[in-house]
Design a protein around this motif. Structure first.
Motif, PDB file in Angstrom:
ATOM      1  N   PRO A 129     108.263 -89.980  43.858  1.00 34.62           N
ATOM      2  CA  PRO A 129     107.051 -89.192  43.651  1.00 34.62           C
ATOM      3  C   PRO A 129     105.902 -89.683  44.530  1.00 34.62           C
ATOM      4  O   PRO A 129     105.764 -90.870  44.788  1.00 34.62           O
ATOM      5  CB  PRO A 129     106.716 -89.410  42.181  1.00 34.62           C
ATOM      6  N   GLU A 130     105.093 -88.752  44.975  1.00 32.29           N
ATOM      7  CA  GLU A 130     103.881 -89.086  45.717  1.00 32.29           C
ATOM      8  C   GLU A 130     102.783 -89.449  44.721  1.00 32.29           C
ATOM      9  O   GLU A 130     102.771 -88.942  43.603  1.00 32.29           O
ATOM     10  CB  GLU A 130     103.442 -87.880  46.555  1.00 32.29           C
ATOM     11  N   PRO A 131     101.828 -90.290  45.101  1.00 38.09           N
ATOM     12  CA  PRO A 131     100.712 -90.575  44.199  1.00 38.09           C
ATOM     13  C   PRO A 131      99.974 -89.292  43.819  1.00 38.09           C
ATOM     14  O   PRO A 131      99.806 -88.396  44.641  1.00 38.09           O
ATOM     15  CB  PRO A 131      99.817 -91.503  45.025  1.00 38.09           C
ATOM     16  N   GLY A 132      99.576 -89.187  42.564  1.00 39.89           N
ATOM     17  CA  GLY A 132      98.860 -88.025  42.071  1.00 39.89           C
ATOM     18  C   GLY A 132      99.313 -87.670  40.671  1.00 39.89           C
ATOM     19  O   GLY A 132     100.003 -88.428  40.005  1.00 39.89           O
ATOM     20  N   VAL A 133      98.938 -86.481  40.238  1.00 36.62           N
ATOM     21  CA  VAL A 133      99.252 -86.015  38.888  1.00 36.62           C
ATOM     22  C   VAL A 133     100.654 -85.419  38.862  1.00 36.62           C
ATOM     23  O   VAL A 133     101.067 -84.724  39.788  1.00 36.62           O
ATOM     24  CB  VAL A 133      98.217 -84.966  38.434  1.00 36.62           C
ATOM     25  N   GLY A 134     101.392 -85.706  37.802  1.00 40.92           N
ATOM     26  CA  GLY A 134     102.739 -85.159  37.646  1.00 40.92           C
ATOM     27  C   GLY A 134     103.148 -85.191  36.186  1.00 40.92           C
ATOM     28  O   GLY A 134     102.313 -85.305  35.293  1.00 40.92           O
ATOM     29  N   ARG A 135     104.452 -85.095  35.966  1.00 39.27           N
ATOM     30  CA  ARG A 135     105.004 -85.151  34.609  1.00 39.27           C
ATOM     31  C   ARG A 135     106.206 -86.081  34.614  1.00 39.27           C
ATOM     32  O   ARG A 135     106.937 -86.173  35.588  1.00 39.27           O
ATOM     33  CB  ARG A 135     105.437 -83.766  34.146  1.00 39.27           C
ATOM     34  N   CYS A 136     106.411 -86.734  33.481  1.00 45.00           N
ATOM     35  CA  CYS A 136     107.588 -87.580  33.300  1.00 45.00           C
ATOM     36  C   CYS A 136     108.819 -86.675  33.303  1.00 45.00           C
ATOM     37  O   CYS A 136     108.836 -85.648  32.619  1.00 45.00           O
ATOM     38  CB  CYS A 136     107.472 -88.338  31.982  1.00 45.00           C
ATOM     39  N   LYS A 137     109.841 -87.077  34.045  1.00 47.49           N
ATOM     40  CA  LYS A 137     111.026 -86.211  34.150  1.00 47.49           C
ATOM     41  C   LYS A 137     111.860 -86.183  32.872  1.00 47.49           C
ATOM     42  O   LYS A 137     112.676 -85.297  32.696  1.00 47.49           O
ATOM     43  CB  LYS A 137     111.889 -86.609  35.341  1.00 47.49           C
ATOM     44  N   SER A 138     111.642 -87.127  31.959  1.00 51.52           N
ATOM     45  CA  SER A 138     112.455 -87.117  30.742  1.00 51.52           C
ATOM     46  C   SER A 138     111.711 -86.647  29.495  1.00 51.52           C
ATOM     47  O   SER A 138     112.303 -86.007  28.643  1.00 51.52           O
ATOM     48  CB  SER A 138     113.062 -88.491  30.486  1.00 51.52           C
ATOM     49  N   CYS A 139     110.407 -86.927  29.385  1.00 51.56           N
ATOM     50  CA  CYS A 139     109.693 -86.516  28.168  1.00 51.56           C
ATOM     51  C   CYS A 139     108.642 -85.438  28.444  1.00 51.56           C
ATOM     52  O   CYS A 139     108.022 -84.939  27.515  1.00 51.56           O
ATOM     53  CB  CYS A 139     109.050 -87.718  27.476  1.00 51.56           C
ATOM     54  N   SER A 140     108.437 -85.105  29.702  1.00 50.68           N
ATOM     55  CA  SER A 140     107.523 -84.038  30.140  1.00 50.68           C
ATOM     56  C   SER A 140     106.047 -84.317  29.880  1.00 50.68           C
ATOM     57  O   SER A 140     105.223 -83.436  30.044  1.00 50.68           O
ATOM     58  CB  SER A 140     107.910 -82.698  29.507  1.00 50.68           C
ATOM     59  N   GLN A 141     105.697 -85.538  29.484  1.00 53.91           N
ATOM     60  CA  GLN A 141     104.281 -85.874  29.296  1.00 53.91           C
ATOM     61  C   GLN A 141     103.600 -85.992  30.659  1.00 53.91           C
ATOM     62  O   GLN A 141     104.227 -86.387  31.642  1.00 53.91           O
ATOM     63  CB  GLN A 141     104.144 -87.202  28.545  1.00 53.91           C
ATOM     64  N   PRO A 142     102.312 -85.640  30.733  1.00 52.43           N
ATOM     65  CA  PRO A 142     101.601 -85.807  31.999  1.00 52.43           C
ATOM     66  C   PRO A 142     101.490 -87.289  32.358  1.00 52.43           C
ATOM     67  O   PRO A 142     101.341 -88.143  31.481  1.00 52.43           O
ATOM     68  CB  PRO A 142     100.230 -85.203  31.741  1.00 52.43           C
ATOM     69  N   VAL A 143     101.592 -87.582  33.641  1.00 53.02           N
ATOM     70  CA  VAL A 143     101.450 -88.945  34.148  1.00 53.02           C
ATOM     71  C   VAL A 143     100.655 -88.915  35.448  1.00 53.02           C
ATOM     72  O   VAL A 143     100.586 -87.884  36.124  1.00 53.02           O
ATOM     73  CB  VAL A 143     102.813 -89.639  34.405  1.00 53.02           C
ATOM     74  N   LEU A 144     100.074 -90.055  35.771  1.00 52.29           N
ATOM     75  CA  LEU A 144      99.485 -90.272  37.076  1.00 52.29           C
ATOM     76  C   LEU A 144     100.492 -91.114  37.851  1.00 52.29           C
ATOM     77  O   LEU A 144     100.882 -92.197  37.385  1.00 52.29           O
ATOM     78  CB  LEU A 144      98.168 -91.037  36.962  1.00 52.29           C
ATOM     79  N   TRP A 145     100.941 -90.619  38.982  1.00 53.91           N
ATOM     80  CA  TRP A 145     101.848 -91.423  39.792  1.00 53.91           C
ATOM     81  C   TRP A 145     101.004 -92.322  40.677  1.00 53.91           C
ATOM     82  O   TRP A 145     100.195 -91.863  41.476  1.00 53.91           O
ATOM     83  CB  TRP A 145     102.773 -90.545  40.631  1.00 53.91           C
ATOM     84  N   CYS A 146     101.166 -93.625  40.490  1.00 50.21           N
ATOM     85  CA  CYS A 146     100.427 -94.630  41.242  1.00 50.21           C
ATOM     86  C   CYS A 146     101.426 -95.499  41.994  1.00 50.21           C
ATOM     87  O   CYS A 146     102.636 -95.374  41.814  1.00 50.21           O
ATOM     88  CB  CYS A 146      99.608 -95.493  40.296  1.00 50.21           C
ATOM     89  N   LEU A 147     100.901 -96.386  42.793  1.00 50.10           N
ATOM     90  CA  LEU A 147     101.728 -97.353  43.502  1.00 50.10           C
ATOM     91  C   LEU A 147     101.453 -98.744  42.946  1.00 50.10           C
ATOM     92  O   LEU A 147     100.310 -99.069  42.614  1.00 50.10           O
ATOM     93  CB  LEU A 147     101.415 -97.331  44.998  1.00 50.10           C
TER      94      LEU A 147
END
Length: 90
Positions: free
Chosen positions: A2-20
């Motif tokens: 995943p690129e940094p930014g807003v996304g969703r967890c692929k298993s529980c579908s909760q929103p996440v921030l993808w960070c490094l």
């Protein structure tokens, strides 16, 4: 990856921030800071800090995802498959 930014967890579908991480690896972070959290966000990076019960900080989604163990098993299986394909020790 995943690129940094807003996304969703692929298993529980909760929103996440993808960070490094400091090692430039992707890490999902819960988007809402909580008291006693242990991550500061600096640009695209999530940096571990000492938790403080009086300060709202972020927390890794791996710490709260109900399916976190599923990801650990997938990662271990991927590593084993790569070793098997390379002819390395089990």
């Amino acid at each position: 990856m995943p690129e940094p930014g807003v996304g969703r967890c692929k298993s529980c579908s909760q929103p996440v921030l993808w960070c490094l991480t400091k090692n430039e690896k992707p890490m999902p972070v819960n988007p809402t800071p909580i008291l006693n959290g242990n991550l500061d966000l600096v640009g695209d990076h999530a940096l571990y800090v000492k938790p403080d019960p009086a300060v709202a900080r972020y927390v890794s989604h791996w710490a709260t995802c109900p399916n976190a163990d599923q990801h650990r098993r997938e990662k271990a299986a991927e590593k084993q498959k790569a070793k098997d394909e390379a002819g390395g020790p089990a």
